[in-house]
Design a protein around this motif. Structure first.
Motif, PDB file in Angstrom:
ATOM      1  N   GLY A  32       2.918-136.732  40.543  1.00  0.00           N
ATOM      2  CA  GLY A  32       2.015-136.177  39.545  1.00  0.00           C
ATOM      3  C   GLY A  32       1.747-134.700  39.775  1.00  0.00           C
ATOM      4  N   MET A  33       1.568-134.311  41.037  1.00  0.00           N
ATOM      5  CA  MET A  33       1.369-132.903  41.361  1.00  0.00           C
ATOM      6  C   MET A  33       2.584-132.071  40.972  1.00  0.00           C
ATOM      7  N   MET A  34       3.743-132.654  41.175  1.00  0.00           N
ATOM      8  CA  MET A  34       5.001-131.981  40.850  1.00  0.00           C
ATOM      9  C   MET A  34       5.077-131.619  39.369  1.00  0.00           C
ATOM     10  N   HIS A  35       4.477-132.458  38.515  1.00  0.00           N
ATOM     11  CA  HIS A  35       4.534-132.238  37.069  1.00  0.00           C
ATOM     12  C   HIS A  35       3.256-131.627  36.493  1.00  0.00           C
ATOM     13  N   ARG A  36       2.319-131.289  37.348  1.00  0.00           N
ATOM     14  CA  ARG A  36       1.102-130.603  36.916  1.00  0.00           C
ATOM     15  C   ARG A  36       0.817-129.462  37.888  1.00  0.00           C
ATOM     16  N   GLN A  37       1.771-128.555  38.013  1.00  0.00           N
ATOM     17  CA  GLN A  37       1.699-127.506  39.015  1.00  0.00           C
ATOM     18  C   GLN A  37       0.524-126.548  38.796  1.00  0.00           C
TER      19      GLN A  37
ATOM     20  N   LYS B 246      -4.599-124.973  41.516  1.00  0.00           N
ATOM     21  CA  LYS B 246      -6.031-124.656  41.458  1.00  0.00           C
ATOM     22  C   LYS B 246      -6.864-125.502  42.418  1.00  0.00           C
ATOM     23  N   ILE B 247      -6.448-126.732  42.660  1.00  0.00           N
ATOM     24  CA  ILE B 247      -7.288-127.616  43.490  1.00  0.00           C
ATOM     25  C   ILE B 247      -6.600-128.091  44.765  1.00  0.00           C
TER      26      ILE B 247
END
Length: 418
Positions: A315-320, A325-326
């Motif tokens: 998920g992090m990979m697709h919401r860089q 930011k977090i």
């Protein structure tokens, strides 16, 4: 930065964290029985639901090779297994084509998650079990994302080995069978993987059968009727169990649950085959762990937690943009545990619970994962203390262990510190 050097660095960081937080004394749990068996040096020859054949025998081998006592042999096995598990979660996320930073952060979230961190600090089977399960998931992912067919075979080997650690891993068999089906285009490797896994599985029954145990012995125990009791709950109890399971996920992954959900949705869109392997594996593990009638059922979620950590990384990979930011929040995870402990400790119910469980450490035992200043079960029995709830199933092993230590010349004062 080289991905292998990063993996080594991640290992060193986490083994340092886990060494710092490792138990000061043998805590209140099944682990005192493991330490006793290892101290006596009696290799386990049966593979039942509670004997944990591979864990105990590996610890005894470490004890014999390095000339350690039972406590330190267990400690080494758990510490190295835990740190390596974090590394293999890192490589799993990296294998999904994530970048190094994203993979490191997601692996760190897993390594600092309460359930895993806690089990990295006590002499229990679950960290060693996570090592083999993480290798299984890594091999499954690489079977889909690389051309190296050896990973198909390794998947069957690693899952088969894991059965000799904890029979709960049979819950991953449906996911494994779906994996084998999706690998049918590589028929030779898929058949061999299934065959090797079957040999490991069947050998459990053969080993026990030739020692006079019933055929159901690998997944049964004479120490309790936990499975049977799991089907005797009321609707309210089942609902309560489900709510508690959600709390476990929240306490382990906090705000990063958002990325886990995104990762699940995105994996469904991008690679439905691996999605269904993980979905089926998660379904059986999560369902069993939720309703299993034991008080410490949080440990049984760990295979699911590995899957969810991988989903977080995906998920992090697709919401860089959001990730950048977090991502710093990962270093605040320990503060979250301290904050939760402090807040609950100020409530009336929290104070009452702390008093009730004070014999084993109170609220800190349940809210803080590190165990470097914990209360020990040996000091409990040496001082002839009593608990407000039944703990005889732990103290019996503790009393026997104390006698073993006395036979080796240790005094009561020294035993209290074990």
């Amino acid at each position: 930065m080289n991905k292998y050097f990063t993996g080594l660095l991640l290992f060193l960081i986490f083994i340092g964290i886990y060494i710092w937080g490792s138990f000061a004394r043998i805590p209140f749990a099944d682990c005192v029985g493991f330490v006793l068996t290892v101290e006596k040096g009696e290799y386990v020859t049966t593979a039942t639901a509670t004997s944990h054949f591979l864990y105990v025998n590996t610890a005894i081998a470490i004890k014999d090779i390095f000339g350690l006592n039972g406590i330190e042999a267990n400690r080494i096995l758990v510490l190295f297994s835990a740190a390596l598990s974090v590394v293999f979660v890192y490589y799993s996320i990296l294998s999904l084509k994530a970048n190094v930073i994203t993979s490191v952060v997601a692996a760190t979230i897993f390594g600092l998650s309460f359930s895993f961190w806690r089990n990295a600090e006590i002499p229990e089977v679950y960290s060693y079990n996570c090592l083999w399960i993480s290798l299984f998931f890594l091999s499954v992912i690489r079977s889909f994302y690389t051309e190296k067919k050896i990973y198909i075979i390794l998947s069957g080997i690693f899952l088969g080995i894991s059965l000799w650690l904890h029979i709960q891993n049979i819950l991953l068999i449906p996911g494994f069978l779906i994996f084998i089906y999706f690998m049918r285009k590589d028929r030779k490797e898929a058949v061999l993987s299934f065959f090797i896994f079957s040999i490991f599985f069947i050998s459990l029954f053969i080993l026990n059968y030739f020692q006079g145990l019933p055929l159901n012995s690998p997944y049964s125990s004479d120490q309790g009727q936990w499975v049977e009791d799991s089907f005797k709950k009321t609707l309210i109890q089942y609902l309560s169990d489900f709510v508690k399971s959600i709390f476990y996920v929240i306490y382990n992954y906090t705000i990063f649950i958002f990325f886990g959900i995104i990762g699940i949705i995105t994996l469904f869109k991008n690679n439905r085959e691996i999605f269904f392997v993980f979905l089926v594996s998660s379904f059986f593990v999560y369902g069993f762990s939720t309703f299993y009638a034991v008080t410490d059922n949080y440990v049984f979620f760990l295979p699911f937690n590995i899957i969810f950590a991988i989903a977080i990384g995906y998920g992090m990979m697709h919401r860089q943009k959001i990730f950048r930011k977090i991502s710093f929040a990962v270093i605040l995870i320990p503060l979250f545990y301290i904050f939760s402990y402090s807040i609950v400790g100020q409530t009336n119910k929290g104070k009452a619970f702390n008093d009730f469980k004070s014999y084993k450490g109170g609220l800190s035992y349940y809210f803080l994962p590190w165990m470097n200043d914990n209360k020990g079960i040996l000091e409990f029995i040496i001082d002839k203390k009593t608990a407000p709830e039944p703990v005889n199933w732990m103290t019996i092993s503790a009393e026997e262990y104390a006698e073993v230590l006395k036979s080796k010349g240790y005094t009561n004062k020294e035993i209290r510190e074990f």
